[in-house]
Design an enzyme around this catalytic site. Structure first.
Site: not given
Length: 176
Positions: A123-124, A92, A128-129
């Site tokens: 993709e991660k 996080g 987040i964005y």
């Protein structure tokens, strides 16, 4: 967790990050930079108003870097970039540091827009964005060369008016 201004004493850590192939390929950068080159760049850009570079830290341990670059005060926008050391991934930190840098750009620098480039296969990061209300504004075809091939990337952006409606604007975790 805090973000704080990059200091010259942080350059060994940044050098470590900049030489990680798995990290730099997502930044569309060559994973090679000498420490002396990094020190020279630091001194060259020390008073550059078009960038703000922050160390992400928790309990006095450096875990990453978040940067506001290409700051343009006429057009009121900038690019945002983030690197988290792989040993701290999935906890996080990226999400929190990203939000702090966005808050800084909108509240302190009074910018209107933040944008970024991200590999369509990351993709991660895209997740987040999007979680920070960035939207995909377009796709650049074969725009970056990394990992032996040309890659498409998204251009993603966040307007201040969309951020204001979604965030509590808390800068309490940002150190001067």
């Amino acid at each position: 967790m805090i973000i704080r201004a990059l200091e010259e004493t942080d350059l060994d850590f940044v050098h470590h990050l900049n030489n990680e192939y798995s990290i730099m390929s997502y930044w569309f950068e060559e994973p090679y930079q000498s420490l002396s080159e990094l020190q020279s760049l630091y001194k060259k850009h020390l008073h550059d108003e078009s960038e703000r570079r922050f160390i992400i830290e928790t309990e006095q341990t450096r875990i990453g870097v978040v940067e506001l670059v290409e700051i343009n005060f006429i057009h009121s926008n900038c690019e945002i970039q983030i690197i988290i050391d792989s040993q701290f991934g999935g906890k996080g930190y990226a999400k929190s540091a990203f939000k702090m840098a966005i808050d800084y750009a909108f509240l302190v620098l009074n910018l209107n827009k933040i944008y970024l480039f991200v590999d369509v296969n990351n993709e991660k990061a895209v997740h987040i964005y999007k979680g920070q209300n960035f939207i995909i504004e377009g796709t650049l075809q074969e725009h970056f060369y990394a990992r032996g091939e040309f890659n498409d990337c998204y251009v993603m952006g966040l307007l201040k008016k969309h951020w204001v409606n979604q965030h509590d604007n808390d800068l309490s975790q940002l150190e001067p």
